[in-house]
Design a protein around this motif. Sequence first.
Motif, short mmCIF file in Angstrom:
data_model
loop_
_atom_site.label_atom_id
_atom_site.label_comp_id
_atom_site.label_asym_id
_atom_site.label_seq_id
_atom_site.Cartn_x
_atom_site.Cartn_y
_atom_site.Cartn_z
N ALA A 30 7.42 -5.57 30.15
CA ALA A 30 7.07 -5.27 28.52
C ALA A 30 6.90 -5.91 27.47
N PHE A 31 7.65 -7.32 27.77
CA PHE A 31 8.19 -8.71 26.75
C PHE A 31 7.22 -8.97 27.63
N SER A 32 6.56 -9.13 28.46
CA SER A 32 5.98 -10.55 29.06
C SER A 32 6.41 -11.50 29.25
N SER A 40 16.88 -3.37 39.50
CA SER A 40 16.09 -4.36 39.84
C SER A 40 14.97 -4.07 39.16
N HIS A 41 15.01 -2.34 38.97
CA HIS A 41 12.96 -1.46 38.80
C HIS A 41 13.28 -1.85 37.29
N ALA A 42 14.80 -1.35 36.67
CA ALA A 42 14.40 -1.83 35.32
C ALA A 42 13.98 -3.21 34.77
N LEU A 43 14.85 -4.34 35.03
CA LEU A 43 14.56 -5.95 34.53
C LEU A 43 13.00 -5.44 34.94
N MET A 58 4.35 -5.73 20.58
CA MET A 58 4.44 -3.71 20.81
C MET A 58 5.24 -2.92 20.32
N LYS A 59 4.79 -1.49 20.15
CA LYS A 59 5.46 -0.18 18.93
C LYS A 59 7.25 0.04 19.88
N LEU A 60 7.96 0.40 19.08
CA LEU A 60 8.79 1.15 19.92
C LEU A 60 8.47 2.16 20.15
N HIS A 61 7.43 3.76 20.29
CA HIS A 61 7.98 4.39 20.63
C HIS A 61 6.53 4.28 22.01
N GLN A 62 5.92 3.34 22.54
CA GLN A 62 5.90 1.98 23.78
C GLN A 62 6.60 2.05 25.00
N LEU A 63 8.02 1.65 24.26
CA LEU A 63 9.53 1.38 25.14
C LEU A 63 10.39 2.34 25.45
N ASP A 64 10.81 2.96 27.27
CA ASP A 64 11.72 3.86 26.88
C ASP A 64 12.97 2.99 26.55
N LEU A 65 13.89 3.70 25.71
CA LEU A 65 14.93 3.25 24.92
C LEU A 65 15.86 2.86 25.54
N ASN A 66 16.36 3.60 26.96
CA ASN A 66 16.87 3.22 28.27
C ASN A 66 16.64 2.33 28.80
N LEU A 67 15.91 1.40 28.56
CA LEU A 67 15.94 0.42 29.52
C LEU A 67 16.67 -1.28 28.06
N LEU A 68 16.87 -0.88 27.00
CA LEU A 68 17.85 -1.74 26.40
C LEU A 68 19.34 -1.21 26.71
N LEU A 69 19.20 -0.21 26.67
CA LEU A 69 20.97 -0.28 27.43
C LEU A 69 21.39 -1.18 28.66
N ALA A 70 20.35 -0.98 30.19
CA ALA A 70 20.06 -2.21 31.10
C ALA A 70 19.57 -3.03 30.77
N PHE A 71 18.92 -3.72 29.38
CA PHE A 71 18.41 -5.21 28.81
C PHE A 71 19.95 -5.65 28.75
N ASP A 72 21.07 -5.37 27.96
CA ASP A 72 22.51 -5.54 27.10
C ASP A 72 23.44 -5.61 28.20
N VAL A 73 23.43 -5.16 29.38
CA VAL A 73 24.23 -5.69 30.04
C VAL A 73 23.88 -6.71 30.82
N LEU A 74 23.08 -6.42 31.32
CA LEU A 74 21.92 -7.17 32.09
C LEU A 74 22.47 -8.58 31.35
N MET A 75 22.35 -8.59 29.93
CA MET A 75 23.03 -10.55 29.40
C MET A 75 24.06 -10.52 29.00
N ILE A 76 25.02 -8.98 29.13
CA ILE A 76 26.01 -9.34 29.17
C ILE A 76 27.02 -9.95 30.75
N GLU A 77 25.89 -9.64 31.99
CA GLU A 77 26.48 -10.06 33.16
C GLU A 77 26.21 -10.54 33.70
N ARG A 78 24.59 -10.92 33.11
CA ARG A 78 24.08 -12.27 34.12
C ARG A 78 23.71 -12.23 35.11
N ASN A 79 23.98 -10.83 36.16
CA ASN A 79 23.89 -10.23 37.07
C ASN A 79 23.33 -8.43 37.83
N VAL A 80 22.68 -8.26 38.24
CA VAL A 80 21.84 -6.85 38.68
C VAL A 80 22.62 -6.24 39.22
#
Length: 302
Positions: free
Chosen positions: A47-49, A38-41, A1-23
């Motif tokens: 995106a990452f299959s 939940s939609h972001a997850l 996957m190329k960077l331009h194919q990903l909404d970078l706001n999703l990385l912020l959501a991914f970071d807090v999901l990994m920290i909290e482990r709770n939606v």
Amino acid sequence: MKLHQLDLNLLLAFDVLMIERNVTRAAQRIFLSQPAMSHALNRLRQAFSDPLLVRSPQGMLPTQRALSLHAGVQQALQLLEQQLDAPEQFDAASSNRRFVISTTDYVECVLIPPLISKLKQLAPGVHIEIEILREKIPEAELANGDIDLVLGFDEYMQVPAYLARETWLTEPLAGLVRRHHPTIKQQLTLAQLVDTPHVFHSPLGTHESIIDRYLKGKGLARQISVNSQSYMSAAAIVSQTDHLLVLPQRVAAMLCISGLLQQVALPADMPNYQLNCVWHPVHEGLASLNWLKGLMRSLVHQ
């Protein structure tokens, strides 16, 4: 996957999901609704299959793919945030900044006391917290700011090339034996270094030091009778036995104050210790961290 194919706001959501482990908690942390998180997850999973976070009786658990992604994503977000933020303003006299230093008991004995004394004059609100350095450099903690600096000797530290590093001190080694030792006087011969039983000071639980590598280069080996993770306990053993302790010269001098121990010179070609300071380059521009490094560097050379 190329960077331009990903909404970078999703990385912020991914970071807090990994920290909290709770939606729900992750959504609250970045002011989103629970359905939006939940939609972001779901978008991240597509995106990452990969499922990334999996429900279990213990809560949401990250997959191996999520764990391998998170350190790099978190570091990239912190670097971006640092670039977007205004430069840190730091006034030592009025600051209540807490610095966390991961180090060994050498630095606790030799450098921290004069540092605390100096802070009382220059920055009375600044707080220093010491964490004992373990076998591996705490890379993740340096990246996320949980640890500000790592201080230790080459002997204990395998430093990844991407981390910033300075050598602050080259420290000669010395021998320490009990006063009135029956065979060792002021100068230790190579034969005595090999034949005398050693107390091995090993704060990280390692089983070899630069002394062993030095002797191995000469086809020799020393006798290690006791391993100790503390200078104080190692010195206590030496004070009541005919054992030898090899350690940095400054600590040897401090331990001799009791009058129970005496410092002895080692063979002239013994290697020196090098005290290194390590930090993460993502925090290179922090005025507070640069101030602390400058202060500690000056104290090392006094």
